[in-house]
Scaffold this motif. Structure first.
Motif, short mmCIF file in Angstrom:
data_model
loop_
_atom_site.label_atom_id
_atom_site.label_comp_id
_atom_site.label_asym_id
_atom_site.label_seq_id
_atom_site.Cartn_x
_atom_site.Cartn_y
_atom_site.Cartn_z
N UNK A 196 0.84 -1.21 0.00
CA UNK A 196 0.00 0.00 0.00
C UNK A 196 0.88 1.26 0.00
N UNK A 197 1.75 1.37 -1.00
CA UNK A 197 2.70 2.48 -1.02
C UNK A 197 2.73 3.23 -2.34
N UNK A 198 1.66 3.11 -3.15
CA UNK A 198 1.63 3.86 -4.41
C UNK A 198 0.18 4.11 -4.83
N UNK A 199 -0.08 5.30 -5.37
CA UNK A 199 -1.39 5.65 -5.90
C UNK A 199 -1.20 6.39 -7.22
N UNK A 200 -2.07 6.14 -8.18
CA UNK A 200 -2.10 6.90 -9.44
C UNK A 200 -3.42 7.66 -9.48
N UNK A 201 -3.35 8.99 -9.47
CA UNK A 201 -4.54 9.83 -9.39
C UNK A 201 -4.63 10.75 -10.60
N UNK A 202 -5.82 10.91 -11.17
CA UNK A 202 -5.98 11.80 -12.34
C UNK A 202 -5.81 13.26 -11.94
N UNK A 203 -5.20 14.03 -12.83
CA UNK A 203 -5.00 15.46 -12.61
C UNK A 203 -6.33 16.18 -12.82
N UNK A 204 -6.88 16.85 -11.79
CA UNK A 204 -8.16 17.56 -11.96
C UNK A 204 -8.11 18.66 -13.01
N UNK A 205 -6.90 19.14 -13.34
CA UNK A 205 -6.78 20.27 -14.26
C UNK A 205 -6.49 19.85 -15.70
N UNK A 206 -6.24 18.55 -15.93
CA UNK A 206 -5.80 18.13 -17.27
C UNK A 206 -6.19 16.67 -17.44
N UNK A 207 -7.10 16.40 -18.40
CA UNK A 207 -7.67 15.06 -18.51
C UNK A 207 -6.68 13.99 -18.93
N UNK A 208 -5.55 14.36 -19.50
CA UNK A 208 -4.55 13.38 -19.90
C UNK A 208 -3.35 13.33 -18.94
N UNK A 209 -3.48 13.98 -17.79
CA UNK A 209 -2.39 14.00 -16.83
C UNK A 209 -2.69 13.14 -15.61
N UNK A 210 -1.65 12.52 -15.07
CA UNK A 210 -1.80 11.66 -13.90
C UNK A 210 -0.64 11.89 -12.92
N UNK A 211 -1.00 12.01 -11.65
CA UNK A 211 0.00 12.07 -10.58
C UNK A 211 0.23 10.67 -10.03
N UNK A 212 1.49 10.30 -9.87
CA UNK A 212 1.83 9.06 -9.18
C UNK A 212 2.37 9.46 -7.81
N UNK A 213 1.69 9.07 -6.76
CA UNK A 213 2.14 9.30 -5.39
C UNK A 213 2.82 8.02 -4.93
N UNK A 214 4.07 8.11 -4.50
CA UNK A 214 4.80 6.87 -4.20
C UNK A 214 5.83 7.10 -3.11
N UNK A 215 6.40 5.99 -2.62
CA UNK A 215 7.35 6.04 -1.51
C UNK A 215 8.67 5.43 -1.91
#
Length: 250
Positions: free
Chosen positions: A40-59
């Motif tokens: 449970x150490x990574x998430x991929x979240x869509x960018x609210x400002x850009x439909x083709x962008x994604x943030x990867x939150x990771x450790x």
């Protein structure tokens, strides 16, 4: 956790250095043959400002010269799926969100009640605090830490998980040593409240680290029950009970 892969199962441009640190070099996994260990150490979240962008939150594991000193650092990377002919490109990687020790598991996220933005929560190691972030049209913003009333410990936390309820109104944290902890959650403000402890194992906090038992908590689809699985046992906990300790069923 070592690379970002496109839909053809190939590494994206700039996608081969995720979680880079001396840890990957010292243990000989720079080519990532065995992946990057963690729970449970990574998430991929869509960018609210850009439909083709994604943030990867990771450790990333931070190696400080001795294996007993390994800690975990919260980072983020960004992917633009318009690039590389629609296959995606890692625009930037390993940008630091929090450079002090956090637990190696328990990274969780849930949409804000507007349906576009995101709340991100992560326990801090050896503290009774949740890191709290908001991802919106302006990017990722760190908000004030929140009191959890629970002291999270690095490796003990790795023996459990943290989950938001499907209706977004509760947050559950479980590990074998600390037992089950439940909070109310406000999706409009990102605030937790009304902490309650559910004791599944007596005196678990006094058990040595070597006696850990992997387990996990999950919610029923209607958010009425929590289920905790621990190797040889499955518990059901009724959320609506005023004292949830009276709603435990083995």
């Amino acid at each position: 956790g070592c690379a970002v892969i496109n839909r053809d199962q190939e590494v994206m441009p700039n996608g081969d250095t995720l979680n880079w640190d001396a840890y990957r070099e010292v243990i000989g996994w720079s080519d990532c043959e065995r992946g990057y260990p963690g729970t449970q150490n990574i998430k991929i979240l869509p960018d609210p400002a850009y439909e083709d962008g994604y943030y990867i939150i990771h450790k990333a594991r931070k190696y400080n010269g001795q294996f007993e000193d390994i800690t975990f650092e919260l980072r983020h990377s960004y992917v633009d799926m318009q690039l590389d002919g629609g296959m995606g490109d890692v625009v930037y990687y390993d940008s630091i969100l929090y450079d002090a020790p956090i637990t190696n598991a328990n990274l969780e996220a849930i949409p804000v009640d507007n349906g576009e933005d995101w709340w991100i929560l992560q326990p801090i190691e050896d503290e009774s605090l949740f890191l709290t972030y908001k991802l919106d049209h302006d990017g990722i913003e760190k908000l004030p830490d929140q009191n959890s009333e629970v002291n999270f410990q690095r490796y003990r936390a790795g023996a459990g998980t943290m989950r938001f309820s499907p209706n977004g109104e509760q947050l559950a944290y479980y590990d074998y040593f600390l037992n089950l902890h439940v909070y109310d959650f406000d999706r409009s403000t990102g605030q937790i409240s009304n902490h309650q402890k559910v004791t599944l194992f007596d005196d678990a906090e006094d058990i040595p680290n070597s006696a850990f038992r992997f387990g996990s908590v999950e919610w029923s689809p209607n958010s009425r029950f929590m289920y905790v699985a621990v190797r040889d046992s499955l518990f059901q906990v009724a959320r609506w009970e005023e004292d949830m300790n009276s709603g435990i069923r083995l």
